[in-house]
Design an enzyme around this catalytic site. Structure first.
Site, PDB file in Angstrom:
ATOM      1  N   ASP A  16       0.876  -1.172   0.000  1.00  0.00           N
ATOM      2  CA  ASP A  16       0.000   0.000   0.000  1.00  0.00           C
ATOM      3  C   ASP A  16       0.916   1.224   0.000  1.00  0.00           C
ATOM      4  O   ASP A  16       1.709   1.409   0.931  1.00  0.00           O
ATOM      5  CB  ASP A  16      -0.856  -0.038   1.270  1.00  0.00           C
ATOM      6  CG  ASP A  16      -1.721   1.200   1.426  1.00  0.00           C
ATOM      7  OD1 ASP A  16      -1.555   2.179   0.660  1.00  0.00           O
ATOM      8  OD2 ASP A  16      -2.568   1.196   2.331  1.00  0.00           O
ATOM      9  N   ILE A  17       0.819   2.033  -1.020  1.00  0.00           N
ATOM     10  CA  ILE A  17       1.763   3.156  -1.159  1.00  0.00           C
ATOM     11  C   ILE A  17       1.683   4.136   0.008  1.00  0.00           C
ATOM     12  O   ILE A  17       2.668   4.797   0.330  1.00  0.00           O
ATOM     13  CB  ILE A  17       1.580   3.876  -2.521  1.00  0.00           C
ATOM     14  CG1 ILE A  17       2.751   4.828  -2.788  1.00  0.00           C
ATOM     15  CG2 ILE A  17       0.278   4.645  -2.600  1.00  0.00           C
ATOM     16  CD1 ILE A  17       3.309   4.756  -4.141  1.00  0.00           C
ATOM     17  N   ASP A  40      -5.399   8.095  -4.798  1.00  0.00           N
ATOM     18  CA  ASP A  40      -5.687   9.484  -4.435  1.00  0.00           C
ATOM     19  C   ASP A  40      -6.523   9.529  -3.143  1.00  0.00           C
ATOM     20  O   ASP A  40      -6.196  10.263  -2.192  1.00  0.00           O
ATOM     21  CB  ASP A  40      -6.467  10.099  -5.609  1.00  0.00           C
ATOM     22  CG  ASP A  40      -6.457  11.610  -5.616  1.00  0.00           C
ATOM     23  OD1 ASP A  40      -5.721  12.198  -4.810  1.00  0.00           O
ATOM     24  OD2 ASP A  40      -7.194  12.201  -6.431  1.00  0.00           O
TER      25      ASP A  40
END
Ligand code: AR6
Length: 183
Positions: A16-17, A40
């Site tokens: 998960d960024i 986003d």
């Protein structure tokens, strides 16, 4: 899984960024810069309202009509583990009259150029445009790897680019289709 390319300056991983500890993570934004779903949504949800406030300022002062596709801007990382967030707008597939690849490459190059301008050494990218914007993942792998390699070949300050995929199949698909010359 994790895999390295370009003399270990590029790392392909699953995750998960919003959990990455890097100088900057890149947001797959839209031209409003005011949030959305996918990466986003996750970045704004975890990063807190400071990021949104800075995005609003950028809109007001620099891009009243929205950030054009392929361009990138930088904000602080808010509550994230990263110092900065670089927001870029990927192309919506089949909505750019055949210029998709050029525009997607611009996202990577402009994001990395902004990192260099800000003296950053580590940058983590999600797979831009391959979610809501429907860019085929195999084609995106070729475009992103080529543009990153070209950039890093001409730059010595970026130590590591991390390509963070949300699932193992996505990471493996990237590895299968990437076009890095240097392993
Ligand atoms: N960490 C890493 N990768 C992720 C994460 C995450 N937390 N969440 C999704 N992905 P998308 P786009 C992957 O849709 O296609 C938004 O609404 C996902 O599996 O986030 O550039 C914006 O506001 C996919 O492979 O970005 C825009 O309107 C990749 O990240 C629009 O979506 C990108 O998916 C941008 O669409």
């Amino acid at each position: 899984m994790q895999k390295e390319f370009f003399n270990n300056r590029v790392i392909v991983k699953v995750g998960d960024i919003t959990q990455e500890k890097a100088d900057a993570i890149v947001n797959a934004a839209n031209s409003t810069l005011l949030g959305g779903g996918g990466v986003d949504g996750a970045i704004h949800a975890r990063g807190g309202k400071r990021i949104l406030e800075e995005c609003r300022e950028i809109r007001k002062n620099k891009f009243p009509d929205g950030l054009p596709t392929g361009e990138a801007v930088i904000t602080s990382g808010g509550n994230l583990l990263t110092r900065f967030v670089i927001h870029t707008v990927g192309p919506i597939y089949r909505m750019n009259a055949g210029k998709e690849a050029k525009l997607l490459a611009k996202c990577y190059v402009n994001s990395l150029a902004l990192a260099v301008e800000n003296n950053l050494q580590t940058v983590a990218f999600p797979s831009i445009s391959t979610g809501a914007f429907a860019y085929p993942k195999s084609e995106a792998a070729q475009v992103s790897s080529k543009s990153i390699e070209e950039f890093l070949s001409a730059n010595e300050t970026i130590e590591q680019v991390r390509l963070v995929f949300f699932s193992e199949p996505d990471a493996l698909l990237f590895v299968k289709h990437q076009a890095f010359v240097l392993a």
